[in-house]
Design a protein around this motif. Structure first.
Motif, PDB file in Angstrom:
ATOM      1  N   GLY A 263       0.798  -1.216   0.000  1.00  0.00           N
ATOM      2  CA  GLY A 263       0.000   0.000   0.000  1.00  0.00           C
ATOM      3  C   GLY A 263       0.832   1.268   0.000  1.00  0.00           C
ATOM      4  N   GLU A 264       1.920   1.287   0.802  1.00  0.00           N
ATOM      5  CA  GLU A 264       2.769   2.482   0.850  1.00  0.00           C
ATOM      6  C   GLU A 264       3.411   2.760  -0.496  1.00  0.00           C
ATOM      7  N   ASP A 265       3.882   1.720  -1.157  1.00  0.00           N
ATOM      8  CA  ASP A 265       4.508   1.907  -2.474  1.00  0.00           C
ATOM      9  C   ASP A 265       3.516   2.464  -3.486  1.00  0.00           C
ATOM     10  N   ILE A 266       2.306   1.954  -3.455  1.00  0.00           N
ATOM     11  CA  ILE A 266       1.281   2.423  -4.393  1.00  0.00           C
ATOM     12  C   ILE A 266       0.968   3.892  -4.141  1.00  0.00           C
TER      13      ILE A 266
ATOM     14  N   ASP B  14      -4.296   0.760   8.184  1.00  0.00           N
ATOM     15  CA  ASP B  14      -5.632   0.430   8.654  1.00  0.00           C
ATOM     16  C   ASP B  14      -5.736  -1.091   8.647  1.00  0.00           C
ATOM     17  N   ARG B  15      -5.548  -1.689   9.816  1.00  0.00           N
ATOM     18  CA  ARG B  15      -5.508  -3.152   9.903  1.00  0.00           C
ATOM     19  C   ARG B  15      -6.869  -3.781   9.646  1.00  0.00           C
ATOM     20  N   LYS B  16      -7.935  -3.052   9.909  1.00  0.00           N
ATOM     21  CA  LYS B  16      -9.280  -3.588   9.714  1.00  0.00           C
ATOM     22  C   LYS B  16      -9.554  -3.851   8.230  1.00  0.00           C
ATOM     23  N   THR B  17      -9.172  -2.910   7.392  1.00  0.00           N
ATOM     24  CA  THR B  17      -9.413  -3.064   5.948  1.00  0.00           C
ATOM     25  C   THR B  17      -8.171  -3.542   5.195  1.00  0.00           C
ATOM     26  N   ARG B  18      -7.074  -3.783   5.942  1.00  0.00           N
ATOM     27  CA  ARG B  18      -5.812  -4.227   5.342  1.00  0.00           C
ATOM     28  C   ARG B  18      -5.363  -3.278   4.231  1.00  0.00           C
ATOM     29  N   SER B  19      -5.312  -2.005   4.575  1.00  0.00           N
ATOM     30  CA  SER B  19      -4.909  -1.004   3.600  1.00  0.00           C
ATOM     31  C   SER B  19      -4.046   0.049   4.270  1.00  0.00           C
ATOM     32  N   THR B  20      -3.397   0.857   3.452  1.00  0.00           N
ATOM     33  CA  THR B  20      -2.610   1.989   3.916  1.00  0.00           C
ATOM     34  C   THR B  20      -3.374   3.255   3.586  1.00  0.00           C
ATOM     35  N   VAL B  21      -3.448   4.166   4.532  1.00  0.00           N
ATOM     36  CA  VAL B  21      -4.168   5.423   4.352  1.00  0.00           C
ATOM     37  C   VAL B  21      -3.139   6.544   4.306  1.00  0.00           C
ATOM     38  N   ALA B  22      -3.269   7.412   3.319  1.00  0.00           N
ATOM     39  CA  ALA B  22      -2.374   8.554   3.186  1.00  0.00           C
ATOM     40  C   ALA B  22      -3.171   9.834   3.358  1.00  0.00           C
ATOM     41  N   VAL B  23      -2.630  10.739   4.163  1.00  0.00           N
ATOM     42  CA  VAL B  23      -3.195  12.079   4.290  1.00  0.00           C
ATOM     43  C   VAL B  23      -2.336  12.982   3.407  1.00  0.00           C
ATOM     44  N   LEU B  24      -2.984  13.700   2.499  1.00  0.00           N
ATOM     45  CA  LEU B  24      -2.265  14.534   1.541  1.00  0.00           C
ATOM     46  C   LEU B  24      -2.198  15.978   2.014  1.00  0.00           C
TER      47      LEU B  24
ATOM     48  N   GLN C 126      -6.947  15.939   1.641  1.00  0.00           N
ATOM     49  CA  GLN C 126      -7.641  14.755   1.143  1.00  0.00           C
ATOM     50  C   GLN C 126      -6.981  13.496   1.672  1.00  0.00           C
ATOM     51  N   MET C 127      -7.720  12.404   1.610  1.00  0.00           N
ATOM     52  CA  MET C 127      -7.193  11.110   2.026  1.00  0.00           C
ATOM     53  C   MET C 127      -7.306  10.137   0.860  1.00  0.00           C
ATOM     54  N   ASP C 128      -6.347   9.236   0.770  1.00  0.00           N
ATOM     55  CA  ASP C 128      -6.363   8.198  -0.256  1.00  0.00           C
ATOM     56  C   ASP C 128      -5.956   6.894   0.403  1.00  0.00           C
ATOM     57  N   THR C 129      -6.489   5.794  -0.096  1.00  0.00           N
ATOM     58  CA  THR C 129      -6.150   4.482   0.453  1.00  0.00           C
ATOM     59  C   THR C 129      -5.682   3.568  -0.666  1.00  0.00           C
ATOM     60  N   ALA C 130      -4.868   2.594  -0.288  1.00  0.00           N
ATOM     61  CA  ALA C 130      -4.427   1.556  -1.207  1.00  0.00           C
ATOM     62  C   ALA C 130      -4.332   0.252  -0.437  1.00  0.00           C
ATOM     63  N   SER C 131      -4.740  -0.811  -1.067  1.00  0.00           N
ATOM     64  CA  SER C 131      -4.723  -2.124  -0.422  1.00  0.00           C
ATOM     65  C   SER C 131      -3.292  -2.586  -0.199  1.00  0.00           C
ATOM     66  N   ASN C 132      -3.079  -3.289   0.906  1.00  0.00           N
ATOM     67  CA  ASN C 132      -1.771  -3.874   1.197  1.00  0.00           C
ATOM     68  C   ASN C 132      -1.629  -5.275   0.627  1.00  0.00           C
TER      69      ASN C 132
END
Length: 123
Positions: free
Chosen positions: A7-10, A25-35, A39-45
């Motif tokens: 997720g971090e690489d993406i 975000d361990r619940k959704t298995r994703s990485t959350v980025a605050v820009l 804005q916020m963006d997420t990507a799956s791990n």
């Protein structure tokens, strides 16, 4: 099922220096980025290999079938044309270089050919 955290690489590829904060975000298995703009963006791990279509042999076989059915991006006619052009160019270059060697032999004799052989071996 193999998983790769990425997720971090993406997110870094998407936003680069505009990322202020990253969190998992361990619940959704994703990485959350605050820009920077808030804005916020997420990507799956997870990268899951649930289909055999990602296996190289299957991908190659599918590509070969598409080529044989003339459904590929490059048609069979284009490949044939490229092969003909390549073979023609190789034949012409062989004739040119063969002619140059014969001309060198005619001008310099065996000594010139031997000097070429020695120069090639000394490299």
């Amino acid at each position: 099922m193999a998983t790769i955290p990425l997720g971090e690489d993406i997110l870094l590829a998407r936003h680069g220096a505009n990322i202020v904060k990253l969190r998992q975000d361990r619940k959704t298995r994703s990485t959350v980025a605050v820009l920077r703009d808030g804005q916020m963006d997420t990507a799956s791990n997870l990268l899951t290999f649930s289909t055999p279509s990602l296996i190289p042999a299957a991908s190659f076989s599918r590509g070969a079938v598409r080529y044989l059915n003339d459904e590929a991006e490059v048609s069979r006619g284009e490949v044939r044309s490229l092969i003909k052009i390549s073979l023609g160019f190789s034949a012409v270059m062989g004739i040119v270089f063969g002619g140059l060697v014969l001309a060198l032999y005619k001008v310099g004799g065996n000594e010139a050919i031997q000097s070429l052989a020695y120069m090639g071996g000394a490299q």
